[in-house]
Design a protein around this motif. Structure first.
Motif, PDB file in Angstrom:
ATOM      1  N   TRP A 159       0.818  -1.205   0.000  1.00 14.58           N
ATOM      2  CA  TRP A 159       0.000   0.000   0.000  1.00 14.58           C
ATOM      3  C   TRP A 159       0.855   1.259   0.000  1.00 14.58           C
ATOM      4  O   TRP A 159       0.451   2.311  -0.470  1.00 14.58           O
ATOM      5  N   VAL A 201      -0.821   2.015   8.903  1.00 16.59           N
ATOM      6  CA  VAL A 201      -1.854   1.122   8.370  1.00 16.59           C
ATOM      7  C   VAL A 201      -3.119   1.243   9.211  1.00 16.59           C
ATOM      8  O   VAL A 201      -4.238   1.352   8.686  1.00 16.59           O
ATOM      9  N   ALA A 202      -2.962   1.239  10.518  1.00 12.52           N
ATOM     10  CA  ALA A 202      -4.112   1.273  11.417  1.00 12.52           C
ATOM     11  C   ALA A 202      -4.894   2.580  11.304  1.00 12.52           C
ATOM     12  O   ALA A 202      -6.100   2.604  11.559  1.00 12.52           O
ATOM     13  N   ASP A 212      -5.053   4.542   8.444  1.00 18.70           N
ATOM     14  CA  ASP A 212      -5.381   4.884   7.059  1.00 18.70           C
ATOM     15  C   ASP A 212      -6.899   4.880   6.838  1.00 18.70           C
ATOM     16  O   ASP A 212      -7.578   3.885   7.108  1.00 18.70           O
ATOM     17  N   LYS A 213      -7.440   5.990   6.338  1.00 17.79           N
ATOM     18  CA  LYS A 213      -8.893   6.133   6.203  1.00 17.79           C
ATOM     19  C   LYS A 213      -9.480   5.216   5.134  1.00 17.79           C
ATOM     20  O   LYS A 213     -10.578   4.672   5.305  1.00 17.79           O
ATOM     21  N   LEU A 249      -8.241   2.290   4.075  1.00 16.29           N
ATOM     22  CA  LEU A 249      -8.201   0.927   4.591  1.00 16.29           C
ATOM     23  C   LEU A 249      -9.265   0.721   5.665  1.00 16.29           C
ATOM     24  O   LEU A 249      -9.915  -0.331   5.725  1.00 16.29           O
ATOM     25  N   SER A 250      -9.474   1.736   6.516  1.00 16.09           N
ATOM     26  CA  SER A 250     -10.484   1.632   7.572  1.00 16.09           C
ATOM     27  C   SER A 250     -11.885   1.495   6.989  1.00 16.09           C
ATOM     28  O   SER A 250     -12.701   0.703   7.466  1.00 16.09           O
ATOM     29  N   ALA A 276     -12.186  -1.951   5.571  1.00 18.74           N
ATOM     30  CA  ALA A 276     -12.235  -2.935   6.653  1.00 18.74           C
ATOM     31  C   ALA A 276     -13.629  -2.971   7.276  1.00 18.74           C
ATOM     32  O   ALA A 276     -14.169  -4.044   7.577  1.00 18.74           O
ATOM     33  N   ALA A 282     -10.203  -3.032  14.101  1.00 17.19           N
ATOM     34  CA  ALA A 282      -9.792  -2.091  13.048  1.00 17.19           C
ATOM     35  C   ALA A 282      -8.335  -2.268  12.675  1.00 17.19           C
ATOM     36  O   ALA A 282      -7.976  -2.192  11.501  1.00 17.19           O
ATOM     37  N   ARG A 283      -7.471  -2.501  13.674  1.00 15.02           N
ATOM     38  CA  ARG A 283      -6.042  -2.617  13.372  1.00 15.02           C
ATOM     39  C   ARG A 283      -5.772  -3.860  12.544  1.00 15.02           C
ATOM     40  O   ARG A 283      -5.097  -3.820  11.527  1.00 15.02           O
ATOM     41  N   ASN A 293      -7.542  -3.432   9.012  1.00 13.54           N
ATOM     42  CA  ASN A 293      -6.819  -2.597   8.059  1.00 13.54           C
ATOM     43  C   ASN A 293      -5.662  -3.357   7.433  1.00 13.54           C
ATOM     44  O   ASN A 293      -5.419  -3.273   6.223  1.00 13.54           O
TER      45      ASN A 293
END
Length: 340
Positions: free
Chosen positions: A116, A152-153, A155-156, A158-159, A162, A170-171, A174
Motif C-alpha cells: 500500500w 496502516v491502522a 489509514d482512512k 483501509l479503515s 475494513a 480495526a487494526r 486494516n
C-alpha cells in the motif's frame, strides 16, 4: 530447522521452498556479491542446509553493481544445470534488468517490494512484465514493514474497506485489507508478510478470502491500480488535447525545445521552475487539467518508468492521451551544455 519441521510434519511436496543467494556480510553488513562462484556456493550451502530437500526456487538476492549482470545470470544457469534448484528467479530488479534476464534465463519468480505504501514495482513496469511473461511475483514487505504498522491502522481508505468487509478489529482489519489489496492485483502475485505469531499467520491467510468489488478497487486504484499490472489504457481518450512528456538528460536541450510547444499554446510545467517534487508537479498537472487546460507540456528528466507513470495516470484520469518525446542528446554534449 526448516528441513526438520517439514519432514516431521510430512509437508514435503506440499510447501514451496524459496531461498536466495548472492549476498556477503563484510563487517556484518549485507552487500551484493554477484560473482558466479559466490552465487553457486550459496546455492550449494542452501542445498546442504536443507539436508536433501529440494530447493524449489533459488533467487539472486540483488544485482551487484561491481559485477556484470550477465555474469550473475550465468551463475543462475549453472545452479539449474547442476540440479541445485528446480527453478531460479530474481529479487530487487528493475524492468530493464528483468528484460535482460528473460532473454537468457528461464526466470520463474521475481521478488519485489510491493505494498500500500510502495508501488514502484508497479509504476516501473516490473509487475506488468512478470504478468505478461507468466512469472510469479513475490511481494515482500506487503504491509510496509514494522515502521508502517501504526500508519496502516490509521489509514482512512483501509479503515473504510475494513468496516465494509466486517473486520472486527480495526487494526487487524486494516492490515488484512492492505494485504488483500496486493493479492487482488493479479492471481500470480504471492504476498510474503512477516508472520511472527499464530494470529498474524491466521490474519494473512484470512486476507486471501477478502473479495473486492469495482467500488472497492476505485478506492484502491490511486495506490494499487490493476491498470498498472495489465498496462491497459483507459477505455476512451479525448481528441481535443494531450499531455506531452519532453524527456532527456540534464543539458539535453529540453528547455530550448519546450519553447516550440509553448508557442503552440501548451501550458508548461517544469519542476525547476515551480519547485517541489515530481509528485507535487503531478498534483499541479491534475489541478491544471481540472481547471480546463487541454494541452500541457512537462519538460523534466523523467529517466525512469516509475517517474513517468505519475504524469501518465493523471493524464488518463482526465481522458487525455500522452505523447512522449526523448531528447536523444549524447552524454558528452549534454555535459558541455550544463557547464555552459
Amino acid at each position: 530447522l526448516l528441513a526438520r519441521v517439514i519432514r516431521d510434519k510430512g509437508a514435503e511436496g506440499r510447501v514451496h521452498i524459496v531461498t536466495k543467494g548472492g549476498m556477503a556480510r563484510p563487517g556484518g553488513r549485507w552487500v551484493p556479491d554477484g560473482r558466479k562462484s559466490a552465487i553457486v556456493d550459496d546455492a550449494v550451502a542452501s542445498a546442504a542446509a536443507l539436508d536433501g530437500l529440494a530447493i524449489d526456487t533459488f533467487l539472486l538476492h540483488a544485482p551487484d553493481p561491481a559485477v556484470p549482470f550477465a555474469t550473475s545470470l550465468r551463475a543462475l544457469l549453472t545452479v539449474l544445470d547442476r540440479g541445485l534448484a528446480r527453478s531460479v528467479g530474481l529479487s530487487n530488479v528493475s524492468r530493464a534488468q528483468l528484460d535482460a534476464a528473460l532473454d537468457v534465463v528461464p526466470i520463474s519468480a521475481v521478488e519485489v517490494a510491493l505494498s500500500w505504501f510502495d508501488d514502484k514495482a508497479l509504476a516501473g513496469g516490473v509487475v506488468a512484465r512478470c504478468v505478461e511473461r507468466g512469472v510469479r511475483v513475490l511481494a515482500h514487505r506487503p504491509l510496509g514493514g514494522a515502521a508502517k504498522k501504526k500508519t496502516v491502522a490509521r489509514d482512512k481508505v483501509l479503515s473504510a474497506l475494513a468496516a465494509k468487509h466486517h473486520a472486527d478489529d480495526a487494526r487487524v482489519g486494516n492490515a488484512r485489507v492492505a494485504l488483500a489489496a496486493v493479492l487482488d492485483l493479479h492471481p500470480s502475485i504471492v504476498a510474503l508478510p512477516g508472520c511472527s505469531s499464530v494470529d498474524s499467520v491466521n490474519g494473512a491467510v484470512a486476507a486471501a478470502g477478502v473479495s473486492f468489488d469495482d467500488d472497492d478497487r476505485a478506492l484502491l486504484a490511486p495506490r494499487l491500480s490493476r491498470r498498472a499490472v495489465t498496462g491497459a489504457p483507459p477505455p476512451a481518450l479525448r481528441d481535443d488535447g494531450e499531455v506531452v512528456l519532453l524527456m532527456g538528460l540534464q543539458g539535453a536541450g529540453k528547455s530550448a525545445a519546450v519553447n516550440d510547444w509553448v508557442a503552440r499554446g501548451y501550458t508548461r510545467l517544469n519542476r525547476d521552475v515551480v519547485g517541489g517534487t515530481i509528485k507535487g508537479l503531478h498534483a499541479l498537472l491534475d489541478a491544471t487539467l481540472a481547471g480546463g487546460a487541454r494541452r500541457v507540456v512537462l519538460d523534466n528528466t523523467y529517466l525512469t518508468r516509475a517517474l513517468r507513470r505519475g504524469a501518465i495516470d493523471v493524464a488518463w484520469k482526465h481522458q487525455l492521451p500522452v505523447r512522449g518525446q526523448w531528447r536523444d542528446t549524447p552524454l558528452k554534449d549534454a555535459q558541455v551544455n550544463v557547464v555552459l
